[in-house]
Design a protein around this motif. Structure first.
Motif, PDB file in Angstrom:
ATOM      1  N   UNK A  93      32.658  32.999  29.024  1.00  0.00           N
ATOM      2  CA  UNK A  93      33.056  32.903  30.440  1.00  0.00           C
ATOM      3  C   UNK A  93      32.107  33.762  31.280  1.00  0.00           C
ATOM      4  N   UNK A  94      31.454  33.174  32.303  1.00  0.00           N
ATOM      5  CA  UNK A  94      30.393  33.895  33.011  1.00  0.00           C
ATOM      6  C   UNK A  94      30.868  35.004  33.930  1.00  0.00           C
ATOM      7  N   UNK A  95      32.072  34.913  34.472  1.00  0.00           N
ATOM      8  CA  UNK A  95      32.469  35.921  35.449  1.00  0.00           C
ATOM      9  C   UNK A  95      33.971  36.188  35.481  1.00  0.00           C
ATOM     10  N   UNK A  96      34.791  35.154  35.469  1.00  0.00           N
ATOM     11  CA  UNK A  96      36.232  35.320  35.667  1.00  0.00           C
ATOM     12  C   UNK A  96      36.858  36.184  34.569  1.00  0.00           C
ATOM     13  N   UNK A  97      36.620  35.836  33.320  1.00  0.00           N
ATOM     14  CA  UNK A  97      37.259  36.562  32.211  1.00  0.00           C
ATOM     15  C   UNK A  97      36.842  38.034  32.154  1.00  0.00           C
ATOM     16  N   UNK A  98      35.555  38.348  32.251  1.00  0.00           N
ATOM     17  CA  UNK A  98      35.191  39.770  32.246  1.00  0.00           C
ATOM     18  C   UNK A  98      35.811  40.547  33.399  1.00  0.00           C
ATOM     19  N   UNK A  99      35.841  39.944  34.589  1.00  0.00           N
ATOM     20  CA  UNK A  99      36.406  40.633  35.749  1.00  0.00           C
ATOM     21  C   UNK A  99      37.906  40.832  35.599  1.00  0.00           C
ATOM     22  N   UNK A 100      38.602  39.791  35.154  1.00  0.00           N
ATOM     23  CA  UNK A 100      40.055  39.901  34.980  1.00  0.00           C
ATOM     24  C   UNK A 100      40.404  40.952  33.947  1.00  0.00           C
ATOM     25  N   UNK A 101      39.685  40.956  32.844  1.00  0.00           N
ATOM     26  CA  UNK A 101      40.001  41.901  31.782  1.00  0.00           C
ATOM     27  C   UNK A 101      39.550  43.316  32.111  1.00  0.00           C
ATOM     28  N   UNK A 102      38.513  43.458  32.923  1.00  0.00           N
ATOM     29  CA  UNK A 102      38.132  44.783  33.415  1.00  0.00           C
ATOM     30  C   UNK A 102      39.237  45.330  34.316  1.00  0.00           C
ATOM     31  N   UNK A 103      39.812  44.460  35.153  1.00  0.00           N
ATOM     32  CA  UNK A 103      40.952  44.860  35.987  1.00  0.00           C
ATOM     33  C   UNK A 103      42.128  45.299  35.121  1.00  0.00           C
ATOM     34  N   UNK A 104      42.418  44.520  34.076  1.00  0.00           N
ATOM     35  CA  UNK A 104      43.514  44.866  33.163  1.00  0.00           C
ATOM     36  C   UNK A 104      43.256  46.198  32.474  1.00  0.00           C
ATOM     37  N   UNK A 105      42.015  46.432  32.078  1.00  0.00           N
ATOM     38  CA  UNK A 105      41.668  47.686  31.406  1.00  0.00           C
ATOM     39  C   UNK A 105      41.831  48.868  32.353  1.00  0.00           C
ATOM     40  N   UNK A 106      41.509  48.663  33.612  1.00  0.00           N
ATOM     41  CA  UNK A 106      41.678  49.735  34.597  1.00  0.00           C
ATOM     42  C   UNK A 106      43.154  50.065  34.774  1.00  0.00           C
ATOM     43  N   UNK A 107      43.992  49.023  34.838  1.00  0.00           N
ATOM     44  CA  UNK A 107      45.439  49.242  34.948  1.00  0.00           C
ATOM     45  C   UNK A 107      45.967  49.939  33.695  1.00  0.00           C
ATOM     46  N   UNK A 108      45.484  49.522  32.535  1.00  0.00           N
ATOM     47  CA  UNK A 108      45.907  50.140  31.275  1.00  0.00           C
ATOM     48  C   UNK A 108      45.535  51.614  31.248  1.00  0.00           C
ATOM     49  N   UNK A 109      44.358  51.957  31.754  1.00  0.00           N
ATOM     50  CA  UNK A 109      43.930  53.350  31.782  1.00  0.00           C
ATOM     51  C   UNK A 109      44.816  54.174  32.725  1.00  0.00           C
ATOM     52  N   UNK A 110      45.209  53.597  33.839  1.00  0.00           N
ATOM     53  CA  UNK A 110      46.111  54.284  34.760  1.00  0.00           C
ATOM     54  C   UNK A 110      47.448  54.577  34.093  1.00  0.00           C
ATOM     55  N   UNK A 111      47.940  53.607  33.350  1.00  0.00           N
ATOM     56  CA  UNK A 111      49.211  53.779  32.647  1.00  0.00           C
ATOM     57  C   UNK A 111      49.090  54.834  31.549  1.00  0.00           C
TER      58      UNK A 111
END
Length: 209
Positions: free
Chosen positions: A82-100
């Motif tokens: 996936x060229x852009x959507x999947x990396x961006x979505x999962x980077x967002x998820x990882x950021x939320x996970x780090x906050x938690x």
């Protein structure tokens, strides 16, 4: 680039057709322990989302849903090419996970491929290692991947008619919150920020029995 925008737009449209049409804002959810955590409700209930499965983890081990969902999990369906959507979505998820994690809340990420032909365990390892140490990659046979996507009502379609190597895959882009015991309790669209996601996930964790 125009074709990519069309594919992304199609995925967003699919979200609203398959799920968004059944979503409505609700302030009263009688008997729902998570009522105050939800921003909306899916027609038919999120209890209808999910399925048992046996898939292949990135380390080559065969694992069941029970073995995977041992803690609150951010579940995403995508593919490593996936060229852009999947990396961006999962980077967002990882950021939320780090906050938690900073709040002492233990949350993992799970990535289930919609492209099992190319996403071998080795390829998944490279992808998940790039995103987060708390991310598990899962693949399987075409039939296994089709069944698990059906369980979460996830639309996907490989555009490999003209190129069977560098093709793109249409797919929905929701992230699901799955609690231990394979219980799907919420989902997050692409426009949800890391902060909002962490707050909502944190609410579910605090109100889990």
């Amino acid at each position: 680039m125009r074709n990519r925008k069309i594919l992304i737009s199609g995925s967003v449209a699919a979200v609203f057709l398959l799920i968004g049409g059944g979503v409505y804002l609700s302030q009263k959810n009688g008997g729902d322990q998570y009522a105050q955590c939800r921003s909306g409700t899916v027609s038919g209930g999120l209890d209808s989302f999910g399925t048992d499965f046996t898939l292949t983890r990135e380390d080559g081990m065969r694992v069941t849903a029970e073995q995977v969902f041992t803690k609150p999990t951010l579940l995403y369906f995508g593919y490593t090419f996936c060229p852009d959507v999947c990396p961006l979505d999962n980077a967002r998820n990882a950021e939320a996970q780090a906050m938690l994690a900073e709040q002492g809340k233990d949350v993992q990420m799970v990535f289930i491929t919609v492209d099992p032909r190319r996403d071998t365990p080795e390829v998944l390892t490279d992808f998940t290692d790039m995103i987060s140490d708390e991310m598990i990659g899962l693949t399987g046979s075409d039939e296994e991947i089709a069944a698990v996507n059906k369980g979460w009502r996830n639309y996907y379609k490989a555009n490999d008619q003209e190129d069977d190597e560098y093709y793109l895959v249409d797919h929905m882009t929701n992230t699901y919150l799955v609690m231990p015991g394979n219980k799907t309790v919420d989902f997050f669209a692409r426009n949800v920020s890391p902060t909002e996601m962490s707050e909502r996930v944190g609410c579910f964790i605090e109100h889990s029995s």
